[in-house]
Design an enzyme around this catalytic site. Structure first.
Site: not given
Ligand code: AHR
Ligand code: AHR
Length: 521
Positions: A243, A318-319, A439, A442, A458, A486, A511
């Site tokens: 601690e 601990g905290d 991702h 996307f 993801d 790609h 792709d």
């Molecule tokens: O990632 C390379 C190329 O880029 C892919 O084949 C195409 O979809 C885009 O033009």
């Molecule tokens: O001792 C390191 C840490 O300090 C403990 O695990 C925690 O409770 C405090 O923040």
């Protein structure tokens, strides 16, 4: 095949013939093997030494030769039901196949790690303390049940994978040391999975989940935090969290007697009694223990006498500090200060059991296999999915046998069971353990698993046959119309026609089709 201690190989051979063996002090009792009834566990050894286990936790095996209860409980996402995971036999190994079938096609978290000692000192979700965790109510996350696959005694099992934000605790224990009472503890950890966040601990902590002052904790710490104490080299180190300080020896800060250690399977020991405490460690696959410190309590005030409170923590401070990472396979806490000889016998038991990395292969979509993923579009057939070193983006670039070792490793992936759906896959970076392809908006990134369910989604992709007729396509589990693609040499999840430029139907099929190759590294 990896080199294993002879005791392990012989034990495996004996077990294969159905013979039970005694591993008293981890030594095979030769001709007596067939007449011995039970295999000893670490807690039998501690009991013989007069320092019995008062808490015993493992998701991989029984820690007593006579234990035949549940090891842990999992909860699946699909319907919220739970299941206890027990043993293949009394005193034996986890029935991981029971988890696999219960969690098939969904994800599971570990909800309870049962105490095998009979004291009921189970570990469950750590609730909000001084610090909040990322889960609802400020509580900590629960560990993804498939994220730390391992082989123990030749059997498949799972460890407890602590991503930052994950933690377990019991603030209402029985039999655990309080005040300046003596205790010992060991844990078997993944020495390659750690960080510098506070604090990947297993052991004794405050019952209030808040910092109540120096000496109110006594826990094993593993990681490369340098915020309090540290040892020689760059870390990680086994230290004691007492601690307001991770201690590597008598001083705050540096104690060079505590070396960096990072065995794949790491035994870590902390024990303490009146004005005496020790740090010991060893390779959990072979060899003995070394003592890195044994002596007086720290030379700063508040730690002598100690003010232990007797709660048990795993993966947090601990905290409820919860920014640390690590993996736990087994560990115990004892009543009384174990002798070095007792601990040496426990280490022999651990090495005889034979921890090893989960079965691995190369070039296939089986979890554990290492692969490289090659583009198939005519433009880009020398290109592979790889992460950038300068940022966390994921791109395709040519990799050849002449490429640098870093480029090859950046283009190599460890196939994992899907973090959000075990019938699908996740891809962990070969050179950045704990970081996965995921991702976000996307676009693909390489990020550290934060233990949350969104991250898991993801980072989960379901393989299908390749849209172009070549190789595989990888469907996003949470955006099922979108697949790994790609586009302009950057990797996205893309639909066949859609609002983003990378959803272009032109060459979408090619792709989104990838060859699964032997790994570049
Ligand atoms: O990632 C390379 C190329 O880029 C892919 O084949 C195409 O979809 C885009 O033009
Ligand atoms: O001792 C390191 C840490 O300090 C403990 O695990 C925690 O409770 C405090 O923040």
């Amino acid at each position: 095949m990896s080199k294993r201690p002879w005791t392990h190989r012989i034990r495996r051979a004996l077990l294969a013939t159905g013979t039970t063996v005694a591993l008293a002090a981890g030594v095979l009792t030769g001709t007596a093997a067939t007449s011995q009834a039970a295999t000893q566990g670490p807690c039998d050894i501690y009991a013989s030494g007069g320092t019995p286990c008062v808490a015993a936790h493992s998701t991989t095996r029984a820690l007593y030769g006579s234990y035949n209860g549940a090891l842990y409980q999992v909860k699946r996402a699909s319907d919220g039901t739970t299941k206890d995971i027990g043993l293949l036999s009394t005193g034996g190994y986890a029935d991981a196949a029971a988890q696999d079938s219960f969690c098939a096609g969904t994800s599971c978290v570990i909800t309870v790690i049962y105490d095998q000692s009979g004291n009921g000192n189970n570990l469950t979700q750590a609730l909000k303390g001084y610090w909040s965790g990322p889960a609802a109510g400020g509580n900590d996350n629960l560990a993804n049940a498939v994220e730390a696959p391992v082989t123990v005694g030749g059997h498949e099992a799972y460890g407890v994978y602590i991503a930052p934000g994950t933690g377990y605790r019991n603030n209402n224990t029985k039999g655990i040391a309080t005040g300046d009472q003596p205790e010992g503890m060991y844990a078997v950890l993944d020495g390659s999975h750690y960080n510098g966040g506070c604090c990947f601990d297993y052991g004794n902590a405050e019952t209030s989940s808040t910092d109540t002052g120096n000496g109110h904790m006594e826990a094993i710490y593993f990681g490369n935090s340098t915020g309090w104490g540290y040892g020689s080299g760059k870390g990680p180190w086994v230290m004691a969290d007492l601690e307001n300080g991770l201690f590597s020896g008598v001083n705050r800060g540096l104690n060079s007697g505590d070396p960096s250690v990072s065995n794949r399977f790491q035994t870590a020991i902390v024990k303490g009694t009146a004005n005496l405490w020790s740090i010991r460690a060893g390779n959990a696959q072979s060899g003995g223990l070394s003592t890195y410190y044994s002596g007086a309590r720290p030379n700063v005030s508040g730690y002598n006498p100690m003010h232990k409170e007797g709660a048990i923590i795993l993966g947090i401070g601990g905290d409820n500090s919860n920014s640390s990472a690590g993996t736990f396979y087994e560990g115990v806490m004892t009543s009384g200060y174990p002798s070095d000889a007792t601990e040496n016998a426990v280490q022999a038991n651990i090495t005889a059991v034979g921890y090893s990395s989960a079965a691995t292969g190369t070039g296939s979509l089986t979890p554990g296999s290492r692969v490289s993923l090659q583009a198939t579009t005519a433009c880009c057939t020398s290109d592979y999915i790889r992460h950038d070193d300068a940022d966390s983006k994921v791109v395709i670039s040519p990799i050849t046998s002449a490429s640098s070792a870093v480029d090859k490793a950046d283009a190599s992936w460890i196939v994992r069971a899907g973090l959000a759906d075990t019938s699908c896959l996740s891809f962990e970076s070969a050179n950045n353990p704990g970081q996965f392809l995921r991702h976000s908006n996307f676009e693909l990134y390489l990020n550290t698993d934060n233990g949350g369910s969104s991250f898991a989604q993801d980072a989960t992709f379901c393989p299908t046959s390749g849209h172009s007729g070549q190789g595989f396509s990888f469907q996003s589990v949470n955006y099922p119309t979108k697949y790994l693609r790609h586009y302009n040499y950057t990797v996205y999840i893309a639909a066949n026609g859609g609002s983003n430029s990378w959803d272009s139907s032109t060459s979408w099929a090619a792709d989104t089709s990838w060859l699964v190759d032997q790994p570049w590294s």
